[in-house]
Design a protein around this motif. Structure first.
Motif, PDB file in Angstrom:
ATOM      1  N   VAL A 248      75.753  -5.255 -15.419  1.00  0.00           N
ATOM      2  CA  VAL A 248      75.567  -3.961 -16.076  1.00  0.00           C
ATOM      3  C   VAL A 248      76.651  -3.005 -15.603  1.00  0.00           C
ATOM      4  O   VAL A 248      77.272  -3.224 -14.549  1.00  0.00           O
ATOM      5  CB  VAL A 248      74.155  -3.395 -15.795  1.00  0.00           C
ATOM      6  CG1 VAL A 248      73.090  -4.364 -16.288  1.00  0.00           C
ATOM      7  CG2 VAL A 248      73.962  -3.084 -14.315  1.00  0.00           C
ATOM      8  N   ALA A 276      73.434  -3.935 -21.329  1.00  0.00           N
ATOM      9  CA  ALA A 276      72.293  -3.072 -20.955  1.00  0.00           C
ATOM     10  C   ALA A 276      72.543  -1.592 -21.201  1.00  0.00           C
ATOM     11  O   ALA A 276      71.601  -0.836 -21.409  1.00  0.00           O
ATOM     12  CB  ALA A 276      71.858  -3.282 -19.505  1.00  0.00           C
ATOM     13  N   LYS A 486      70.311   0.891 -15.578  1.00  0.00           N
ATOM     14  CA  LYS A 486      70.642   1.924 -16.548  1.00  0.00           C
ATOM     15  C   LYS A 486      70.364   3.292 -15.931  1.00  0.00           C
ATOM     16  O   LYS A 486      69.445   3.456 -15.124  1.00  0.00           O
ATOM     17  CB  LYS A 486      69.790   1.792 -17.808  1.00  0.00           C
ATOM     18  CG  LYS A 486      69.998   0.538 -18.622  1.00  0.00           C
ATOM     19  CD  LYS A 486      69.117   0.598 -19.860  1.00  0.00           C
ATOM     20  CE  LYS A 486      69.178  -0.674 -20.678  1.00  0.00           C
ATOM     21  NZ  LYS A 486      68.330  -0.605 -21.880  1.00  0.00           N
TER      22      LYS A 486
END
Length: 499
Positions: A248, A276, A486
């Protein structure tokens, strides 16, 4: 079980002695024959414990061989694996267990402190990661699973992160997992020579379905990554001669700042993938400077999670693009009136294909709102250029309307992240009496950096229209993250009232 659904059994027949899975922590390896035998043993053990077709089997564990054991075992007998996010609170995990009502739960010994509390909800439990589990994985198997399993039968249920509300159980069928893998193998040209190390949590679709299942299906090798550290990943990639990896943006952000990254040529690597969340452009630049192939993709638990393909060459020319739809899925962008957008016009991204989820568990209303006439309404905004390349603009719910103008946070985030003194940035709209919403930028500065708001506004004026320039710059020591790395904008919104 229909032979074409038990592809692991067929892969074990075709590549019996090829290493399928390696544990990074212990360096233990399992061939395809051994992985299949373990799955048969666990399937027989589950049936001996009374697990039937359609029953849910929950798993609470860090990345571990048991994810594959239980997933493939459930596939053989028609049960549904429910991997649990171990980063959630005990209260949140209890809520998921109450929702999915598993008949059996496996809990890794690392989580023994909450073992008793969780087993109150599911008395039939077993430990993962100790000698007793190894006995389960070598249980005498009958190898005569007689369940009538079809493509539409549920195979796994993955709960969404819940950053926008209560987590939803996304039901993935045999068909959806199978076709995501087939689509990925063909569209991305994966081969039996491919090797990946998986640091994404395996309770997440990215950890299971993005690369692990496709690479195993084609006969490649998956290294089960332990805890990600930006220094260890370089050594692991080179030790196992990895060819492809999915991380990510937060992981890449840490990786490119290390001496390990700067000092390695990554001779075995074909491609670095990012997923992501949208990837900052400076990460593209870091890989481009080293002559390493880098690109990003797009997906979600409800679809795939693989939906696009872009070649490394096109990714350099069109940084930020996720590419074009893959071989076996359809994409369209629609306006609020339901009409398809023109080139370079922003619209909601809709997805369709056999890789789509079946329904949300115990949530018919959410299913009907998301899955309409076969199309998944993602809630994400995107645009398509005249050459057919797609760009993710941001979440529909994150779009800012300030003074009647639409503002897409990602555009501002990309520009601010280019500032030499900014380490991380997130942009969202905050309520305002005059403008309806104002643009606010949450920023983390690099060590010892000093930059004032006037300087940041002047920097924004060089590229952004005046209505897009943040009216608030909020400095933080770090940005809150979700369990997959995230940036957690829900948490930022909550924090905005106290900073």
């Amino acid at each position: 079980m229909r032979w074409e659904l038990d592809w692991l059994d067929n892969r074990a027949r075709l590549s019996p002695e090829k290493d399928a899975i390696i544990d990074e922590k212990t360096n233990q390896a399992w061939t395809f024959k051994e992985v299949n035998e373990r799955a048969k043993s666990v399937a027989s053990w589950l049936q001996a414990r009374g697990v039937k077709k359609g029953n849910r089997v929950a798993l609470l564990s860090p990345n571990h061989i048991s994810y594959f054991d239980l997933l493939f075992a459930c596939g053989k007998i028609g049960a549904i694996l429910v991997p649990l996010n171990w980063r959630l609170s005990e209260h949140e995990i209890r809520g998921i267990l109450l929702d999915c009502s598993p008949v059996l739960i496996g809990i890794h010994h690392e989580f023994e402190t909450i073992y008793e509390q969780l087993t109150n909800l599911c008395p039939n439990s077993f430990l993962i990661g100790d000698a007793s589990y190894e006995a389960i994985s070598s249980y005498p198997n009958r190898d005569n699973f007689l369940e009538d399993i079809v493509e539409t039968d549920p195979w796994a249920m993955i709960y969404t992160g819940g950053t926008t509300g209560k987590p939803k159980g996304v039901v993935l069928s045999q068909q959806s997992i199978l076709w995501n893998a087939i689509n990925t193998i063909i569209s991305w040209s994966l081969t039996a020579d491919d090797v990946t190390v998986n640091y994404l949590p395996m309770f997440h679709t990215g950890g299971i379905n993005a690369l692990s299942i496709p690479i195993l299906m084609i006969g490649g090798t998956v290294v089960i990554g332990e805890q990600f550290t930006e220094h260890k990943v370089v050594e692991t990639i080179n030790r196992y001669r990895c060819t492809i990896i999915l991380l990510v943006p937060t992981m890449y952000h840490l990786l490119i700042q290390t001496d390990d990254f700067q000092g390695s040529d990554f001779p075995s690597m074909k491609i670095f993938l990012s997923g992501a969340a949208p990837c900052p452009l400076q990460i593209y630049e870091a890989f481009q400077k080293k002559g390493l192939a880098f690109k990003e993709g797009y997906g979600l638990t409800e679809a795939g999670p693989n939906n696009f393909y872009i070649s490394p060459e096109d990714a350099q020319i069109k940084p930020g693009s996720v590419g074009k739809p893959m071989m076996f899925n359809s994409i369209k962008l629609v306006r609020t009136d339901g009409q398809v957008t023109e080139n370079n016009e922003v619209g909601e991204l809709l997805l369709k294909g056999k890789h789509a989820f079946s329904f949300y568990w115990n949530n018919e209303q959410a299913t009907q709102e998301t899955l309409v006439e076969g199309w998944i309404h993602t809630g994400d905004l995107a645009k398509r250029d005249k050459e057919g390349f797609y760009y993710i603009v941001g979440r529909k719910k994150d779009m800012i309307i300030t003074g009647g103008e639409n503002v897409y946070p990602l555009e501002i985030e990309h520009w601010l992240s280019e500032h030499p003194d900014i380490d991380e940035v997130a942009v969202l709209g905050l309520p305002d009496e005059k403008w309806g919403e104002i643009v606010a930028a949450f920023i983390v500065l690099k060590d010892s950096s000093i930059v004032g708001e006037d300087e940041l506004r002047s920097y924004c004026e060089a590229k952004l229209g005046r209505y897009k320039i943040p009216k608030r710059f909020i400095r933080l020591d770090e940005l809150p993250k979700t369990h997959v790395g995230k940036i957690d904008k829900k948490k930022l919104r909550e924090m905005s009232t106290t900073v």
